[in-house]
Motif scaffolding. Structure first.
Motif, PDB file in Angstrom:
ATOM      1  N   ASP A 192     -24.880   3.366 -34.220  1.00 35.03           N
ATOM      2  CA  ASP A 192     -24.098   2.732 -33.097  1.00 35.03           C
ATOM      3  C   ASP A 192     -23.682   1.515 -33.367  1.00 35.03           C
ATOM      4  N   PRO A 193     -22.952   1.155 -34.317  1.00 36.74           N
ATOM      5  CA  PRO A 193     -22.485  -0.473 -35.032  1.00 36.74           C
ATOM      6  C   PRO A 193     -22.386  -1.248 -33.657  1.00 36.74           C
ATOM      7  N   ALA A 194     -21.502  -0.617 -32.583  1.00 31.59           N
ATOM      8  CA  ALA A 194     -21.076  -1.483 -31.578  1.00 31.59           C
ATOM      9  C   ALA A 194     -22.107  -1.995 -30.737  1.00 31.59           C
ATOM     10  N   LYS A 195     -22.858  -0.772 -30.232  1.00 37.26           N
ATOM     11  CA  LYS A 195     -23.978  -1.214 -29.396  1.00 37.26           C
ATOM     12  C   LYS A 195     -25.076  -2.306 -29.867  1.00 37.26           C
ATOM     13  N   GLU A 196     -25.160  -1.830 -31.121  1.00 41.55           N
ATOM     14  CA  GLU A 196     -26.496  -2.362 -31.854  1.00 41.55           C
ATOM     15  C   GLU A 196     -25.924  -3.991 -32.107  1.00 41.55           C
ATOM     16  N   LYS A 197     -24.601  -4.244 -32.249  1.00 35.90           N
ATOM     17  CA  LYS A 197     -24.189  -5.647 -32.604  1.00 35.90           C
ATOM     18  C   LYS A 197     -24.360  -6.294 -31.120  1.00 35.90           C
ATOM     19  N   GLU A 198     -23.957  -5.732 -29.972  1.00 36.17           N
ATOM     20  CA  GLU A 198     -23.963  -6.218 -28.790  1.00 36.17           C
ATOM     21  C   GLU A 198     -25.451  -6.561 -28.550  1.00 36.17           C
ATOM     22  N   ALA A 199     -26.317  -5.854 -28.810  1.00 37.65           N
ATOM     23  CA  ALA A 199     -27.797  -6.033 -28.335  1.00 37.65           C
ATOM     24  C   ALA A 199     -28.110  -7.210 -29.317  1.00 37.65           C
ATOM     25  N   ALA A 200     -27.746  -7.345 -30.504  1.00 35.91           N
ATOM     26  CA  ALA A 200     -28.109  -8.563 -31.126  1.00 35.91           C
ATOM     27  C   ALA A 200     -27.307  -9.789 -30.408  1.00 35.91           C
ATOM     28  N   LYS A 201     -26.044  -9.827 -30.005  1.00 39.09           N
ATOM     29  CA  LYS A 201     -25.686 -11.097 -29.232  1.00 39.09           C
ATOM     30  C   LYS A 201     -26.696 -11.416 -28.000  1.00 39.09           C
ATOM     31  N   ALA A 202     -26.923 -10.401 -27.183  1.00 35.01           N
ATOM     32  CA  ALA A 202     -27.775 -10.553 -26.129  1.00 35.01           C
ATOM     33  C   ALA A 202     -29.035 -11.312 -26.444  1.00 35.01           C
ATOM     34  N   LEU A 203     -29.598 -11.136 -27.669  1.00 33.37           N
ATOM     35  CA  LEU A 203     -30.836 -11.942 -28.350  1.00 33.37           C
ATOM     36  C   LEU A 203     -30.453 -13.163 -28.553  1.00 33.37           C
ATOM     37  N   LEU A 204     -29.155 -13.347 -29.257  1.00 35.54           N
ATOM     38  CA  LEU A 204     -28.742 -14.751 -29.336  1.00 35.54           C
ATOM     39  C   LEU A 204     -28.552 -15.566 -28.497  1.00 35.54           C
ATOM     40  N   ASP A 205     -28.040 -14.981 -27.276  1.00 36.16           N
ATOM     41  CA  ASP A 205     -27.784 -15.632 -26.188  1.00 36.16           C
ATOM     42  C   ASP A 205     -28.991 -16.314 -25.171  1.00 36.16           C
ATOM     43  N   GLN A 206     -30.304 -15.402 -26.026  1.00 38.63           N
ATOM     44  CA  GLN A 206     -31.288 -15.969 -25.265  1.00 38.63           C
ATOM     45  C   GLN A 206     -31.924 -17.313 -26.099  1.00 38.63           C
ATOM     46  N   GLY A 207     -31.424 -17.600 -27.316  1.00 37.70           N
ATOM     47  CA  GLY A 207     -31.911 -18.618 -27.820  1.00 37.70           C
ATOM     48  C   GLY A 207     -32.419 -18.058 -29.288  1.00 37.70           C
ATOM     49  N   ALA A 208     -32.352 -16.848 -29.567  1.00 34.98           N
ATOM     50  CA  ALA A 208     -32.853 -16.393 -31.035  1.00 34.98           C
ATOM     51  C   ALA A 208     -32.006 -16.938 -32.050  1.00 34.98           C
ATOM     52  N   ASP A 209     -32.601 -17.350 -33.153  1.00 35.14           N
ATOM     53  CA  ASP A 209     -31.725 -17.779 -34.308  1.00 35.14           C
ATOM     54  C   ASP A 209     -32.058 -16.931 -35.488  1.00 35.14           C
ATOM     55  N   VAL A 210     -32.665 -15.994 -35.476  1.00 34.14           N
ATOM     56  CA  VAL A 210     -32.962 -15.206 -36.621  1.00 34.14           C
ATOM     57  C   VAL A 210     -32.978 -13.668 -36.002  1.00 34.14           C
ATOM     58  N   ILE A 211     -32.193 -12.826 -36.473  1.00 31.44           N
ATOM     59  CA  ILE A 211     -32.122 -11.406 -36.030  1.00 31.44           C
ATOM     60  C   ILE A 211     -32.698 -10.350 -37.024  1.00 31.44           C
ATOM     61  N   THR A 212     -33.469  -9.381 -36.529  1.00 28.61           N
ATOM     62  CA  THR A 212     -33.956  -8.310 -37.417  1.00 28.61           C
ATOM     63  C   THR A 212     -33.739  -7.119 -36.522  1.00 28.61           C
ATOM     64  N   GLN A 213     -33.936  -5.968 -37.329  1.00 28.28           N
ATOM     65  CA  GLN A 213     -33.664  -4.813 -36.823  1.00 28.28           C
ATOM     66  C   GLN A 213     -34.334  -3.586 -37.415  1.00 28.28           C
TER      67      GLN A 213
END
Length: 370
Positions: free
Chosen positions: A206-227
């Protein structure tokens, strides 16, 4: 004289009919032998997502194509199969009706449907990826991807400046939990101050939902995203925010070139060739295969220029230790989120424990819903 000639003609016709009957019987037997010839295989693949997902299903389909090229066998596939027992059985029945005599299912949720089909069709071979149920005609296969996950954690731990790393995760199953834990252990091996923040999507594709989940983590200060997802959505979110990413399943550098650093990647082709050759040779046996990095079934993709300085050397050293057996990844002392010791110093988790892991290591922020 006419009577004798007529009798002779009858005898000739009868003998001719007998010969014809023998030839038909012989041809029928020959045809049956051909259809049962182990080298005349037709392999059916069940995919949980579309072949164009660029990730998990794409990697298996690459393996299917490699199999066709190497052995010249016939294959078919069905994409986006629901993880529903009845649906899986229906797809398998359709494939068998098309002449398939080897079925390969590539998602954990196909397990029960494949098991039922295997019992119904003992003459068909079944191979199930990431499951644990076997039968005389049904194997399971997977790889110790946690080894490559650990290496990718080293890259993330060396790259982060905020000491917050986001992990977009699919479902709370051992395969995913073990991936989070091994990644976090890799992070901690080079950066004990970093934390891994988990966001669950309960999706595979689910590209859209997974992208939004990453955005939420970035909002919490994450500067590296994995999956642990089948799409590049999380990495694209990282790129849009000027952050960095680590992919999964395949080398996804073209999906987020400014963010992507590396990815744990699968290489299914050689395994499929080995298994189909064994069926052709009559040496195939049901097994629970849990491949290692040295088998070539998975690896860490080449690091890009986005990776931090010194990461290549650190990864190469850690990889050498894993390949030699010096580093088992899940070796104690390891504590869970509560601080309880789950793996005492000097001990190593067994394969069974790893394949059934249901707890997150210390340093991971996120909960498992049971």
């Amino acid at each position: 004289m006419k009577k004798i000639a007529s009798l002779f003609l009858v005898l000739i016709l009868a003998f001719g009919t007998l010969l014809t009957g023998c030839q038909s019987s012989s041809n029928q037997t020959k045809s049956t032998d051909k259809s049962s010839d182990s080298k005349k295989l037709k392999i059916g693949f069940l995919y949980v997502g579309p072949v164009g997902d660029g990730g998990w299903t794409y990697s298996h389909d690459a393996g299917r194509k490699y199999l066709e090229k190497e052995l010249g066998v016939t294959t078919i596939y069905k994409e986006s199969v629901k993880e529903d027992t009845a649906e899986v059985q229906k797809v398998i029945e359709d494939m068998i009706n098309q002449g398939v005599n080897v079925v390969i299912g590539t998602s954990f949720g196909f397990m029960d449907g494949m098991e039922k089909a295997a019992k119904k069709h003992p003459d068909v071979k079944f191979m199930h990826c990431s499951g644990y149920k076997t039968a005389e005609n049904m194997s399971t296969y997977f790889g110790r991807m946690y080894e490559a996950r650990y290496l990718s954690g080293i890259v993330a731990g060396m790259k982060t400046k905020t000491n917050k790393i986001g992990f977009v995760a699919a479902y709370e199953i051992p395969e995913v939990i073990g991936g989070i834990d091994s990644f976090a252990l890799g992070v901690q091996s080079v950066n004990p101050n970093a934390v891994v923040k988990v966001a669950w999507t309960h999706t595979w594709y689910d590209p859209a939902k997974e992208k939004e989940a990453a955005k939420a983590l970035l909002d919490q200060g994450a500067d590296v995203i994995t999956q642990h997802q089948d799409t590049a959505g999380p990495q694209q979110a990282a790129e849009e925010r000027g952050a960095f990413s680590i992919g999964y399943n395949t080398d996804m550098r073209d999906k987020a070139p400014k963010a992507y650093m590396t990815a744990p990647v699968w290489n299914w082709g050689p395994y499929y060739v080995k298994q189909i050759k064994a069926i052709q040779d009559g040496t195939w046996k049901s097994e629970s295969y849990f491949g290692e990095m040295k088998d070539g079934i998975f690896d860490l993709a080449e690091l890009t220029a986005n990776a931090p300085e010194g990461a290549k050397e650190a990864v190469e050293k850690a990889k050498a230790d894993i390949l030699s057996g010096k580093n088992k990844v899940f070796q104690g002392e390891i504590k869970d989120q509560t601080g309880a010791v789950k793996v005492p110093a000097g001990q190593v988790m067994t394969d069974k424990e790893i394949l059934n892991i249901d707890w997150l290591v210390q340093g991971v922020e996120g909960q498992i819903k049971k």
